[in-house]
Design an enzyme around this catalytic site. Structure first.
Site, PDB file in Angstrom:
ATOM      1  N   LYS A   1      22.194 -30.946 -34.434  1.00 50.38           N
ATOM      2  CA  LYS A   1      20.948 -30.257 -34.064  1.00 50.38           C
ATOM      3  C   LYS A   1      20.213 -30.881 -32.875  1.00 50.38           C
ATOM      4  CE  LYS A   1      19.708 -28.220 -38.532  1.00 50.38           C
ATOM      5  NZ  LYS A   1      18.604 -28.039 -39.482  1.00 50.38           N
TER       6      LYS A   1
ATOM      7  N   ASP B   1      13.783 -23.369 -38.513  1.00 53.28           N
ATOM      8  CA  ASP B   1      13.567 -24.012 -39.816  1.00 53.28           C
ATOM      9  C   ASP B   1      12.093 -23.959 -40.251  1.00 53.28           C
ATOM     10  OD1 ASP B   1      16.197 -24.627 -40.358  1.00 53.28           O
ATOM     11  OD2 ASP B   1      16.088 -26.664 -39.560  1.00 53.28           O
TER      12      ASP B   1
HETATM   13  P1  NAP Z   1      17.210 -36.753 -42.491  1.00 49.17           P
HETATM   14  O1  NAP Z   1      16.776 -36.491 -41.094  1.00 49.17           O
HETATM   15  O2  NAP Z   1      18.398 -37.606 -42.747  1.00 49.17           O
HETATM   16  O3  NAP Z   1      15.938 -37.411 -43.281  1.00 49.17           O
HETATM   17  C1  NAP Z   1      16.086 -37.893 -44.582  1.00 49.17           C
HETATM   18  C2  NAP Z   1      14.742 -38.371 -45.135  1.00 49.17           C
HETATM   19  O4  NAP Z   1      14.943 -38.776 -46.501  1.00 49.17           O
HETATM   20  C3  NAP Z   1      14.165 -39.585 -44.389  1.00 49.17           C
HETATM   21  O5  NAP Z   1      12.772 -39.444 -44.298  1.00 49.17           O
HETATM   22  C4  NAP Z   1      14.548 -40.735 -45.331  1.00 49.17           C
HETATM   23  O6  NAP Z   1      13.685 -41.842 -45.257  1.00 49.17           O
HETATM   24  C5  NAP Z   1      14.399 -40.085 -46.672  1.00 49.17           C
HETATM   25  N1  NAP Z   1      15.120 -40.804 -47.712  1.00 49.17           N
HETATM   26  C6  NAP Z   1      16.463 -41.010 -47.814  1.00 49.17           C
HETATM   27  N2  NAP Z   1      16.738 -41.770 -48.893  1.00 49.17           N
HETATM   28  C7  NAP Z   1      15.545 -42.059 -49.486  1.00 49.17           C
HETATM   29  C8  NAP Z   1      15.158 -42.821 -50.634  1.00 49.17           C
HETATM   30  N3  NAP Z   1      16.077 -43.425 -51.408  1.00 49.17           N
HETATM   31  N4  NAP Z   1      13.850 -42.895 -50.957  1.00 49.17           N
HETATM   32  C9  NAP Z   1      12.925 -42.281 -50.184  1.00 49.17           C
HETATM   33  N5  NAP Z   1      13.212 -41.556 -49.076  1.00 49.17           N
HETATM   34  C10 NAP Z   1      14.507 -41.459 -48.730  1.00 49.17           C
HETATM   35  O7  NAP Z   1      17.495 -35.407 -43.282  1.00 49.17           O
HETATM   36  P2  NAP Z   1      16.859 -33.929 -42.996  1.00 49.17           P
HETATM   37  O8  NAP Z   1      17.745 -33.198 -42.084  1.00 49.17           O
HETATM   38  O9  NAP Z   1      15.419 -34.095 -42.652  1.00 49.17           O
HETATM   39  O10 NAP Z   1      17.030 -33.259 -44.449  1.00 49.17           O
HETATM   40  C11 NAP Z   1      16.228 -33.703 -45.529  1.00 49.17           C
HETATM   41  C12 NAP Z   1      16.359 -32.761 -46.720  1.00 49.17           C
HETATM   42  O11 NAP Z   1      15.907 -31.461 -46.373  1.00 49.17           O
HETATM   43  C13 NAP Z   1      17.787 -32.591 -47.229  1.00 49.17           C
HETATM   44  O12 NAP Z   1      17.738 -32.570 -48.630  1.00 49.17           O
HETATM   45  C14 NAP Z   1      18.207 -31.243 -46.685  1.00 49.17           C
HETATM   46  O13 NAP Z   1      19.166 -30.603 -47.493  1.00 49.17           O
HETATM   47  C15 NAP Z   1      16.885 -30.499 -46.731  1.00 49.17           C
HETATM   48  N6  NAP Z   1      16.842 -29.372 -45.772  1.00 49.17           N
HETATM   49  C16 NAP Z   1      16.716 -28.114 -46.269  1.00 49.17           C
HETATM   50  C17 NAP Z   1      16.654 -27.027 -45.413  1.00 49.17           C
HETATM   51  C18 NAP Z   1      16.501 -25.645 -45.985  1.00 49.17           C
HETATM   52  O14 NAP Z   1      16.751 -24.670 -45.274  1.00 49.17           O
HETATM   53  N7  NAP Z   1      16.086 -25.500 -47.229  1.00 49.17           N
HETATM   54  C19 NAP Z   1      16.715 -27.224 -44.016  1.00 49.17           C
HETATM   55  C20 NAP Z   1      16.837 -28.541 -43.524  1.00 49.17           C
HETATM   56  C21 NAP Z   1      16.900 -29.602 -44.423  1.00 49.17           C
HETATM   57  P3  NAP Z   1      14.028 -43.104 -44.288  1.00 49.17           P
HETATM   58  O15 NAP Z   1      13.480 -42.767 -42.952  1.00 49.17           O
HETATM   59  O16 NAP Z   1      13.333 -44.239 -44.954  1.00 49.17           O
HETATM   60  O17 NAP Z   1      15.519 -43.269 -44.296  1.00 49.17           O
END
Ligand code: NAP
Length: 268
Positions: A59, A96
């Site tokens: 992305k 999104d």
């Molecule tokens: P990302 O950029 O990898 O961000 C992940 C986030 O989760 C970071 O803030 C990370 O914190 C946090 N995290 C990971 N492990 C953790 C833990 N053990 N305790 C607390 N926080 C933790 O991922 P993303 O692309 O933003 O996606 C995040 C979620 O949104 C996923 O579940 C994804 O499936 C969902 N999503 C859904 C849609 C939809 O259409 N419904 C669209 C996009 C994403 P740190 O910075 O501390 O690592």
């Protein structure tokens, strides 16, 4: 295009709409390793495709290969949709945030961003898109919490008022008086631990949203529902982000119907 991409539900969504609108087209999955991203994106145009979606991990990098990036996507720092223009130019968009706002409006048609403080947990890609869309929708106070505090601080600095960052140790108290709580971390996703967050301080009339859609009801949403909060899962965000892309590629505005929801849930 993603790497990996086999888990994507987007073909089921778009091919449903293609059938429904009797269009001559198809939506397929392309597993593209990061080393081949530029060549694959140039290939869209060469093959005469209408465009594509991008998912993890493409992305951000894909933006570099666009002829034009929508200003909203630029602020989000990522694109999830490419639309090939009549002259072959590649335009990048991010839907999104639109999908997220629509999912809230599905749950509460009168929902407004300025109803009270908003708490966002997480500071990754999904959080960026959601924060930008909430600012544009008129949010007056956004409290950003992230396990790694400096990432939340950096986002708060970049977006300015109304975003402030809180330390991870303050997360339980940060829910006091909130009108909306959003989980954008992967905590609570199938195979992951539940989000470590006590809802005791959260008003019971707050809306609670989770970007996760597998499972449909995360431990966070279950806990919120059991104490009387209205909850919104991530399926609506997924379905609604697809709609503007479909409109741009096929010239038809598709509908997110209960039938489509059922069809996608059946794939989980
Ligand atoms: P990302 O950029 O990898 O961000 C992940 C986030 O989760 C970071 O803030 C990370 O914190 C946090 N995290 C990971 N492990 C953790 C833990 N053990 N305790 C607390 N926080 C933790 O991922 P993303 O692309 O933003 O996606 C995040 C979620 O949104 C996923 O579940 C994804 O499936 C969902 N999503 C859904 C849609 C939809 O259409 N419904 C669209 C996009 C994403 P740190 O910075 O501390 O690592």
């Amino acid at each position: 295009m993603g790497w990996p991409v086999a888990h994507s539900r987007s073909p089921a969504i778009h091919n449903h709409w293609i059938r429904k609108h009797h269009l001559n087209g198809a939506y397929g999955l392309f597993p593209v390793p990061p080393t081949h991203l530029e060549a694959a994106i140039r290939g869209i145009q060469a093959l005469g495709l209408a465009g594509c979606n991008l998912t993890i991990p493409h992305k951000v990098e894909a933006m570099a290969y666009m002829d034009w990036v929508d200003p909203l996507a630029q602020r989000m720092g990522a694109i999830n949709t490419i639309v090939v223009q009549a002259d072959g130019a590649l335009h990048g968009f991010n839907n999104d945030g639109f999908g997220f706002l629509q999912s809230l409006r599905d749950a509460q048609p009168n929902w407004r961003a300025d109803l009270g403080p908003i708490v966002i947990v997480g500071a990754g890609g999904a959080a960026r898109a959601i924060v930008v869309s909430l600012i544009d929708a008129g949010a007056t106070e956004i409290r950003l919490l992230n396990r790694t505090h400096h990432k939340a601080q950096a986002l708060a600095q970049e977006f300015g008022t109304p975003v402030t960052s809180f330390d991870w140790s303050e997360r339980h108290e940060a829910l006091a008086g909130a009108a909306l709580l959003v989980n954008t971390t992967n905590q609570g996703m199938h195979g992951e631990a539940p989000l470590d967050l006590s809802l005791d301080q959260l008003p019971t009339n707050a809306l609670v949203s989770d970007a996760i859609y597998i499972p449909l009801e995360t431990p966070l949403l279950q806990a919120a529902r059991l104490r009387g909060n209205t909850t919104v899962n991530g399926l609506g965000m997924l379905l609604h982000q697809a709609s503007p892309a479909f409109q741009a590629w096929f010239g038809v505005t598709p509908e997110v119907t209960p039938e489509l929801r059922k069809l996608i849930i059946a794939t989980f």
